[in-house]
Design a protein around this motif. Structure first.
Motif, PDB file in Angstrom:
ATOM      1  N   ASP A 140       0.852  -1.189   0.000  1.00 39.54           N
ATOM      2  CA  ASP A 140       0.000   0.000   0.000  1.00 39.54           C
ATOM      3  C   ASP A 140       0.887   1.238   0.000  1.00 39.54           C
ATOM      4  OD1 ASP A 140      -1.834   2.019   0.400  1.00 39.54           O
ATOM      5  OD2 ASP A 140      -2.353   1.426   2.451  1.00 39.54           O
ATOM      6  N   MET A 141       0.795   2.010  -1.099  1.00 40.81           N
ATOM      7  CA  MET A 141       1.579   3.242  -1.201  1.00 40.81           C
ATOM      8  C   MET A 141       0.680   4.474  -1.230  1.00 40.81           C
ATOM      9  SD  MET A 141       4.588   1.837  -1.217  1.00 40.81           S
ATOM     10  CE  MET A 141       5.757   3.108  -1.650  1.00 40.81           C
ATOM     11  N   GLY A 142      -0.606   4.291  -1.030  1.00 42.43           N
ATOM     12  CA  GLY A 142      -1.520   5.423  -0.976  1.00 42.43           C
ATOM     13  C   GLY A 142      -2.258   5.704  -2.264  1.00 42.43           C
ATOM     14  N   THR A 143      -1.597   5.477  -3.393  1.00 39.50           N
ATOM     15  CA  THR A 143      -2.223   5.594  -4.716  1.00 39.50           C
ATOM     16  C   THR A 143      -1.581   4.540  -5.612  1.00 39.50           C
ATOM     17  OG1 THR A 143      -0.647   7.054  -5.877  1.00 39.50           O
ATOM     18  CG2 THR A 143      -2.266   8.113  -4.432  1.00 39.50           C
ATOM     19  N   ARG A 144      -2.177   4.353  -6.771  1.00 40.88           N
ATOM     20  CA  ARG A 144      -1.520   3.513  -7.772  1.00 40.88           C
ATOM     21  C   ARG A 144      -0.329   4.279  -8.344  1.00 40.88           C
ATOM     22  NH1 ARG A 144      -2.387   4.638 -13.209  1.00 40.88           N
ATOM     23  NH2 ARG A 144      -3.788   6.391 -13.615  1.00 40.88           N
ATOM     24  N   VAL A 145       0.619   3.578  -8.921  1.00 38.67           N
ATOM     25  CA  VAL A 145       1.700   4.225  -9.652  1.00 38.67           C
ATOM     26  C   VAL A 145       1.091   4.962 -10.846  1.00 38.67           C
ATOM     27  CG1 VAL A 145       3.754   3.832 -11.057  1.00 38.67           C
ATOM     28  CG2 VAL A 145       3.433   2.554  -8.942  1.00 38.67           C
ATOM     29  N   ASN A 146       1.579   6.167 -11.093  1.00 39.57           N
ATOM     30  CA  ASN A 146       1.118   7.009 -12.205  1.00 39.57           C
ATOM     31  C   ASN A 146      -0.283   7.588 -12.000  1.00 39.57           C
ATOM     32  OD1 ASN A 146       3.466   6.921 -13.809  1.00 39.57           O
ATOM     33  ND2 ASN A 146       2.879   4.928 -14.629  1.00 39.57           N
ATOM     34  N   ALA A 147      -0.740   7.665 -10.762  1.00 40.64           N
ATOM     35  CA  ALA A 147      -1.996   8.368 -10.491  1.00 40.64           C
ATOM     36  C   ALA A 147      -1.765   9.868 -10.662  1.00 40.64           C
ATOM     37  CB  ALA A 147      -2.475   8.072  -9.075  1.00 40.64           C
ATOM     38  N   SER A 148      -2.657  10.539 -11.376  1.00 39.27           N
ATOM     39  CA  SER A 148      -2.501  11.971 -11.598  1.00 39.27           C
ATOM     40  C   SER A 148      -2.941  12.754 -10.358  1.00 39.27           C
ATOM     41  CB  SER A 148      -3.338  12.415 -12.796  1.00 39.27           C
ATOM     42  OG  SER A 148      -4.717  12.364 -12.481  1.00 39.27           O
ATOM     43  N   PRO A 149      -2.536  14.021 -10.250  1.00 45.18           N
ATOM     44  CA  PRO A 149      -3.000  14.848  -9.127  1.00 45.18           C
ATOM     45  C   PRO A 149      -4.522  14.959  -9.092  1.00 45.18           C
ATOM     46  CG  PRO A 149      -1.121  15.880 -10.206  1.00 45.18           C
ATOM     47  CD  PRO A 149      -1.525  14.733 -11.072  1.00 45.18           C
ATOM     48  N   GLU A 150      -5.146  15.012 -10.278  1.00 48.46           N
ATOM     49  CA  GLU A 150      -6.599  15.132 -10.333  1.00 48.46           C
ATOM     50  C   GLU A 150      -7.266  13.853  -9.851  1.00 48.46           C
ATOM     51  OE1 GLU A 150      -4.638  18.025 -12.631  1.00 48.46           O
ATOM     52  OE2 GLU A 150      -4.591  15.867 -13.018  1.00 48.46           O
ATOM     53  N   GLU A 151      -6.807  12.728 -10.341  1.00 46.15           N
ATOM     54  CA  GLU A 151      -7.379  11.429  -9.972  1.00 46.15           C
ATOM     55  C   GLU A 151      -7.238  11.144  -8.485  1.00 46.15           C
ATOM     56  OE1 GLU A 151      -5.836   6.832 -10.289  1.00 46.15           O
ATOM     57  OE2 GLU A 151      -5.546   8.118 -12.039  1.00 46.15           O
TER      58      GLU A 151
END
Length: 217
Positions: A140-151
């Protein structure tokens, strides 16, 4: 909160490049590094890095806690592909924010995709990666890799407040290992780390970059 220097900052582009001529090497030739398939391309470009970057990546992996490994996702990115990524994202931002000036669009786009003229990936100097368990389960890193700031509502920022304690701890583990090996993070993307590029030079105070953009082969 410390100031974040974006890739679009003029002081990044102002760094001279004194390319040391190090080759791009295929990271898949070293069995100790786990390589993900999500960015596979026909030429295998994604799996290449400058030799010195790979050496530091392997050093970082050796310092990780038992049972945790690096998962390599993307390294080298051809300049034409980098330009396509940047322009496509800039087009999205422009459409969603019709009142923005060209400068605002350029700066906002550089939070997520580096401007092609200074892109660390196109120099073979940057790597996108995460952490996995010994059996390949992503932590668990908090978001997926390559998640955009908007997403992600900004949770892609390395030091974002809107992530859980487990993700924050895992980001610290990743950061400690890579920093000790000499890599620097782009703080709007927890997964993006580099060595020897212009952004690295700004972050470390080096007089010039060791690697500049190049074509594969």
């Amino acid at each position: 909160m410390y100031e974040i220097v974006l890739m679009s900052d003029p002081k990044v582009a102002a760094v001279p490049v004194a390319d040391c001529g190090e080759p791009l090497v295929d990271v898949r030739l070293d069995d100790s590094l786990a390589v993900d398939s999500r960015k596979v391309d026909g030429s295998g470009a994604f799996a290449h890095l400058r030799e010195g970057v790979l050496t530091r990546l392997l050093k970082a992996q050796q310092s990780l806690p038992d049972g945790i490994r690096l998962l390599f996702i993307e390294g080298y990115r051809p300049p034409a592909l980098q330009r396509h990524y940047f322009e496509s994202y800039a087009d999205e931002l422009r459409a969603d924010n019709p009142g923005w000036s060209p400068t605002q669009v350029h700066q906002a786009a550089s939070r997520y995709v580096s401007p092609p003229e200074i892109a660390p990936h196109s120099a073979g100097a940057a790597v996108d990666l995460t952490l996995v368990t010994a059996d390949g389960r992503e932590l668990d890193m908090g978001t997926r890799v390559n998640a955009s700031p908007e997403e992600s509502d900004g949770a892609c920022y390395t030091h974002a407040d809107n992530i859980g304690p487990e993700a924050r701890a895992n980001r610290r583990i990743l950061g400690a290992a890579l920093t000790a090996a000499g890599l620097v993070n782009y703080p709007t993307e927890w997964w993006h780390w580099s060595f020897g590029d212009r952004y690295w030079a700004v972050a470390t105070g080096a007089e010039s970059a060791l690697y500049g953009p190049r074509e594969l082969g």
